[in-house]
Every structure is written in structure tokens, then in C-alpha cells.
Design a protein around this motif. Structure first.
Motif, PDB file in Angstrom:
ATOM      1  N   ASN A 240       9.824 -10.408  -7.171  1.00 11.20           N
ATOM      2  CA  ASN A 240      10.133  -8.974  -7.293  1.00 11.20           C
ATOM      3  C   ASN A 240       8.981  -8.117  -6.794  1.00 11.20           C
ATOM      4  N   THR A 241       8.611  -8.322  -5.536  1.00 12.04           N
ATOM      5  CA  THR A 241       7.529  -7.545  -4.923  1.00 12.04           C
ATOM      6  C   THR A 241       8.075  -6.411  -4.073  1.00 12.04           C
ATOM      7  N   ALA A 242       9.388  -6.154  -4.191  1.00 10.63           N
ATOM      8  CA  ALA A 242       9.976  -5.058  -3.428  1.00 10.63           C
ATOM      9  C   ALA A 242       9.391  -3.740  -3.883  1.00 10.63           C
ATOM     10  N   GLY A 243       9.500  -2.711  -3.021  1.00 14.39           N
ATOM     11  CA  GLY A 243       8.888  -1.432  -3.323  1.00 14.39           C
ATOM     12  C   GLY A 243       9.565  -0.690  -4.444  1.00 14.39           C
ATOM     13  N   SER A 244       8.948   0.415  -4.849  1.00 11.91           N
ATOM     14  CA  SER A 244       9.517   1.234  -5.911  1.00 11.91           C
ATOM     15  C   SER A 244      10.716   2.015  -5.380  1.00 11.91           C
ATOM     16  N   ASP A 245      11.428   2.657  -6.302  1.00 11.24           N
ATOM     17  CA  ASP A 245      12.568   3.474  -5.892  1.00 11.24           C
ATOM     18  C   ASP A 245      12.139   4.559  -4.915  1.00 11.24           C
ATOM     19  N   ASN A 246      10.957   5.161  -5.159  1.00 12.18           N
ATOM     20  CA  ASN A 246      10.473   6.212  -4.265  1.00 12.18           C
ATOM     21  C   ASN A 246      10.266   5.675  -2.859  1.00 12.18           C
ATOM     22  N   ASP A 247       9.689   4.461  -2.753  1.00 17.19           N
ATOM     23  CA  ASP A 247       9.483   3.854  -1.444  1.00 17.19           C
ATOM     24  C   ASP A 247      10.815   3.636  -0.744  1.00 17.19           C
ATOM     25  N   ILE A 248      11.794   3.146  -1.517  1.00 17.24           N
ATOM     26  CA  ILE A 248      13.095   2.864  -0.935  1.00 17.24           C
ATOM     27  C   ILE A 248      13.751   4.150  -0.430  1.00 17.24           C
ATOM     28  N   MET A 249      13.640   5.232  -1.240  1.00 18.48           N
ATOM     29  CA  MET A 249      14.264   6.494  -0.842  1.00 18.48           C
ATOM     30  C   MET A 249      13.585   7.077   0.394  1.00 18.48           C
ATOM     31  N   GLN A 250      12.258   6.929   0.492  1.00 18.52           N
ATOM     32  CA  GLN A 250      11.525   7.538   1.587  1.00 18.52           C
ATOM     33  C   GLN A 250      11.576   6.698   2.859  1.00 18.52           C
ATOM     34  N   LYS A 251      11.516   5.364   2.707  1.00 17.90           N
ATOM     35  CA  LYS A 251      11.382   4.499   3.869  1.00 17.90           C
ATOM     36  C   LYS A 251      12.624   3.661   4.145  1.00 17.90           C
ATOM     37  N   GLY A 252      13.544   3.595   3.186  1.00 19.99           N
ATOM     38  CA  GLY A 252      14.686   2.717   3.336  1.00 19.99           C
ATOM     39  C   GLY A 252      14.326   1.281   2.981  1.00 19.99           C
ATOM     40  N   LEU A 253      15.317   0.410   2.998  1.00 18.04           N
ATOM     41  CA  LEU A 253      15.104  -0.978   2.618  1.00 18.04           C
ATOM     42  C   LEU A 253      14.409  -1.748   3.735  1.00 18.04           C
ATOM     43  N   SER A 254      13.406  -2.535   3.335  1.00 21.08           N
ATOM     44  CA  SER A 254      12.810  -3.480   4.277  1.00 21.08           C
ATOM     45  C   SER A 254      13.763  -4.657   4.428  1.00 21.08           C
ATOM     46  N   PRO A 255      13.567  -5.526   5.429  1.00 15.63           N
ATOM     47  CA  PRO A 255      14.443  -6.708   5.549  1.00 15.63           C
ATOM     48  C   PRO A 255      14.440  -7.559   4.284  1.00 15.63           C
TER      49      PRO A 255
END
Length: 536
Positions: A240-255
Motif C-alpha cells: 500500500n505505497t500508493a499516493g494519498s487521495d490528494n496526489d490521486i486527485m492532482q496527478k491521477g492514477l499511476s500505473p
């Protein structure tokens, strides 16, 4: 180099799971135990030789229990889309979608095969031997107990405590003992983890035991790192090293994040009732054992606490939209010290359905429906009145939303921090940096951070400035190197005016840089066996 005058005002307020609470120090009997510490070797249980495996382990689980519905082999990913390992997951009758995993498979992954097992059905127990210390799983009692958890995990040797089922052994070398002083501790109690929560169970096989995955994480993994390292998306296990919700909202999902949210659960509107109860049981199990401030907050068990508040049904509900806000309130209002919180709060359940464009769902549905668009019915007079009333309502201000989300105390801290930040000079806009004014150096950083993926390798691969915002070790190593290059510096100011706190381990790292010999003595209360530990 002349001895520097260190001026620091550490305003750290951290929620420290597995550590001491302020109230605990005030009790006389606790203080007595704290003072009666001895070298850690004095409490080491008698060690046993590894078990000799006399029976072959049959991997055909379904033939051993009529409770097993299906078994599948899941992949394990370590934060990148590189396959790390495999872990089998079984579905059990009445536990739809709950991943039951083999204790043997799981612990062999966790301890790199340095573990042995013994099924003792005559005495109703399954035994696990690591480092010569035995953990017992009661087949009837469903209790997991050990007389020496520290030694089982290997705290007294250079193996260190595991920080995740997917972490390599080499990553743990820095967790060995200091050569300057031996650990001391007070007498530990025998700790048992209960699997008797509604939503949990065990399945006994011929020579193995199946246990719900997160229950094993709570017992053998989360106690060392405070968080579970892996999550299950219905198909595979991911770190579970995925980014925070803020990261997801700003940058979108990484692969990698998209792979997490592309599992079977992502295409379900909500979890099954069995999975929701399992999720709730694991939350209660974790908090009951490792939350260090229960006494201060009058919490005997999390389930009884939530039941008294009328929240247990909601927290065990399959409705993600009801569960997540309550979970955030629980963390931010009850257990929080002012700055802690959940980072990845999006549920994998229903994520793809909530983001159809990203997963190509809309186009598929439109094609299946023949591009037909349903006629929108006209609103009735009653519905129009309701719509009109809703339109007249004033939306909540940002401050009111934060108050509802964080609670009044945490909101006060947030507003104070914002005010302080507004007074910060423009050149102080970075999260962390070093500045020089005359004979004084200023080290500034906004939070206590540790980089779990990188900190242990700084000893072999020195940090660079790009890593300073992610790790206090990197920041202070580079800051001290920079200060050495300025012989005029006589004072160092550690500026914490905009620092909201963070990891206790990061604080110890910083104090190590400020200590003459790099050693930092500290004491903590280990919640696993209710014993005090003092160490460097």
C-alpha cells in the motif's frame, strides 16, 4: 569543528501506536515496573530447536476441508509492477470474498523460510518456531500466544523485526542492537491475540491452518510497522505505497495505482456482508492490541466502545459511503493527536464504477445499450419543492467542512498552522531547507518524515537533496554536511514553527544527529507484552 549550540523547540504531538502513553507514566505500579528494568537477556524464554517436518504438506486444501469453496494463487507486488512472490487465498463457506491464507505460506514469505512448523492436534495446537521461540495457535481456543514475542521476531539479534511480508532481509540490518549499550526491559506479560471476533475464523487442515489475511497481518506484521503493508483487491496483493487521495486527485492514477484499483473489488458496488464484518473485526483486533491510549479514553475494547456510541452497525456495514466517513471521524476525532490521519482513504470497492471513463466502462455500457438514452421523467410538484429548498441552502464554508471532518480541536491547530504559514517569508516556501544568516544556520522542515523504502540504504548510498522532503535522515545528513562547509557557523536553529509532527522514529533520527556520539537513549511501552524497553 567547534561544538555547535543547538536551539530546538520540539513541539511534536504524535499518535504513537505501540508506544507509551502519558497517563501510563503517572501510575505508581507502572512507574515501579519502569524502574525495575533488567538486561533484555534476563527475560529470554528457553529456546527450542527448529521443528523437524515429519509429514508432507498437502497443497490440495479443498480435499482436506468441506468448508473450502475455492483456492486461487494470488500475485504479490512490492510497490512496483514487478512480481515479487505468490500467496494462495482460499474462499470459505459463509465468508464470501474474505481471503483465508496458509499460516505456513504467509510466514515463510515473511521470514524468508527461516521458520518451522508442527501440527499437534492431540493437544489442540499448531506451533510456529522462529529464532528458537514458539508461537502457539489454539485450534479450539482460536488464541495466538507466545511467551516472548520480542525474541520470536528477533529484536535481540541482527535479523530485526520484519516490516512487511515483502521486505527483503537486507533492508533490516540497521535494526540491530547498538554496540554501546545493551537493551533493558521490564518483565513482559504473555500476550494472546484472539481470533474470536465475529467475522474471523480459522480452518484446520491436515498439517496447516488457514487464517484471514488481515488477521495474520495484525499479529505478525502490523505490530512492527504500525500499518499493514499489503492490501487485497479481490485478485492480488499490493504493497500500500500508493499516493494519498490528494496526489490521486492532482496527478491521477499511476500505473501501479491503476493496477490496485483494477481488481475485482473495484467493479463491485460494495463489499459482501461477510467481508464488511471481516474488515470491522480486523480493525477492532488491531486497535484492541496496539493502541496505547485506550485507558485515557475509557476504551476497554473498540467494539464495546463503538457499540456504546451506536456506531458498530455502521462500522461493520457493507456501505462504503457510510463506513469511510465514520472511520475518518474515528481516526481524526478520537484517536488523533492533532495531525495524524488516513492517507489512502479511497476504498477499492466500487472505484472503477465511480470512475467509469478511466476504466472504459461508459463506452462499453453505451455500446451494449445500442447508444440509447433514457428519457428523463419530469419532476413532480413535490420533488420540485424539495429541489427548490435544497437550492436555497447555503453550502458549508471550508472552515465548517473542516470542523465536521477533523473536529474542533484539530481544526484549531490547522487554523493556527495556516496563520503561522501565512507569516512565513516567501523564500521560506519549501517544505525543508537550510539557510544561513551570519553565524547561525537554520534548519526548517514541516513534518517528521521517514522513508521506509530508502532510509536503511542511506548508509550505503548517500542521500541527495531531492530526498530531503521525504526523509529527515536525508535532510539532516545534508544539512550537517552543508554546515561543515560554513566554518563561521556557531549556532544552529531547528525551526519547528510550521511543523505539525509526524513519525516518532524520525524524531529519534534527528536527535541522533544532535547527539555527540550519535546515540539516543529512549524508553517506550511495548503494547504487545506490556513491558517497558529502554534502548539506544
Amino acid at each position: 569543528m567547534k561544538r555547535l549550540k543547538i536551539v530546538a523547540a520540539f513541539l511534536l504531538t504524535a499518535l504513537l501506536l505501540m508506544t507509551s502513553s502519558a497517563a501510563a507514566f503517572a501510575e505508581e505500579n507502572t512507574q515501579s515496573r519502569y524502574e525495575q528494568q533488567q538486561p533484555i537477556a534476563a527475560f529470554c524464554p528457553e529456546k527450542t530447536e527448529p521443528f523437524e517436518e515429519t509429514a508432507e504438506v498437502d497443497s490440495d486444501w479443498e480435499s482436506q476441508s468441506d468448508r473450502i469453496v475455492s483456492v486461487k494463487t494470488c500475485r504479490v507486488f512490492d510497490g512496483k509492477l514487478n512480481l515479487n512472490d505468490y500467496l494462495s487465498a482460499a474462499e470459505i463457506k459463509d465468508f464470501e470474498d474474505v481471503p483465508f491464507v496458509s499460516v505456513r505460506e504467509y510466514l515463510r514469505l515473511l521470514f524468508k523460510d527461516k521458520v518451522s512448523f508442527c501440527m499437534d492436534k492431540e493437544n489442540g495446537r499448531f506451533l510456529i518456531n522462529h529464532n528458537g521461540i514458539v508461537v502457539e495457535i489454539g485450534l479450539d481456543t482460536r488464541e495466538v500466544s507466545c511467551d516472548g514475542w520480542d525474541w520470536f521476531f528477533g529484536l535481540e539479534c541482527f535479523d530485526g523485526m520484519p516490516i512487511g511480508v515483502i521486505e527483503s532481509e537486507e533492508e533490516l540490518i540497521s535494526m540491530g542492537l547498538s554496540p554501546y549499550q545493551e537493551f533493558t526491559m521490564s518483565e513482559p506479560d504473555t500476550l494472546s491475540w484472539s481470533l474470536n471476533y465475529e467475522g474471523l475464523d480459522i480452518v484446520v487442515l491436515d498439517n496447516d491452518v488457514l487464517v484471514p489475511f488481515n488477521a495474520l497481518q495484525n499479529i505478525f506484521n502490523a505490530g512492527s510497522s504500525v500499518v499493514n503493508q499489503l492490501l487485497y483487491n479481490g485478485d492480488d496483493f499490493y504493497s500500500n505505497t500508493a499516493g494519498s487521495d490528494n496526489d490521486i486527485m492532482q496527478k491521477g492514477l499511476s500505473p501501479y495505482e491503476k493496477a490496485i484499483y483494477s481488481g475485482r473489488f473495484s467493479f463491485m458496488e460494495e463489499p459482501t456482508d461477510a467481508y464488511a464484518k471481516y474488515n470491522y473485526a480486523c480493525l477492532c483486533m488491531f486497535v484492541d492490541h496496539v493502541y496505547g491510549h485506550k485507558g485515557e479514553r475509557g476504551i476497554e475494547s473498540l467494539d464495546s466502545y463503538l457499540t456504546n456510541l451506536g456506531l458498530n452497525d455502521i462500522m461493520s456495514s457493507p456501505s462504503v459511503s457510510s463506513y469511510l466517513p465514520r472511520l475518518m471521524s474515528l481516526v481524526n476525532k478520537v484517536f488523533d493527536s492533532g495531525h495524524d490521519g488516513l492517507t489512502l482513504t479511497s476504498s477499492v470497492f466500487g472505484y472503477a464504477l465511480a470512475n467509469p471513463d478511466e476504466f472504459g466502462i461508459v463506452s462499453e455500457q453505451e455500446e451494449a445499450a445500442g447508444q440509447e438514452t433514457a428519457e428523463i421523467p419530469a419532476e413532480s410538484e413535490e420533488e420540485e419543492a424539495v429541489s427548490s429548498e435544497t437550492a436555497d441552502e447555503q453550502p458549508l464554508s471550508k472552515e465548517d467542512m473542516l470542523r465536521e471532518y477533523l473536529g474542533a480541536d484539530a481544526l484549531k491547530m490547522v487554523l493556527e498552522m495556516r496563520h503561522i504559514e501565512s507569516l512565513r517569508p516567501e523564500e521560506y516556501s519549501k517544505e525543508s531547507f537550510v539557510a544561513f544568516e551570519g553565524d547561525t544556520a537554520f534548519i526548517f522542515f514541516t513534518s517528521f518524515k521517514t522513508d521506509m523504502q530508502r532510509d536503511n540504504s542511506f548508509y550505503t548510498e548517500l542521500p541527495v537533496w531531492d530526498e530531503a522532503d521525504k526523509s529527515n535522515f536525508a535532510l539532516f545528513y545534508l544539512a550537517m554536511e552543508d554546515i561543515k562547509a560554513h566554518p563561521e557557523v556557531k549556532n544552529v536553529v531547528v525551526d519547528l514553527t510550521c511543523n505539525g509532527g509526524g513519525h516518532g522514529s524520525a524524531l529519534l533520527t534527528i536527535l541522533g544527529f544532535l547527539s555527540p556520539d550519535g546515540e539516543v537513549p529512549f524508553t517506550y511501552l511495548d503494547m504487545r507484552d506490556d513491558s517497558y524497553h529502554s534502548e539506544y
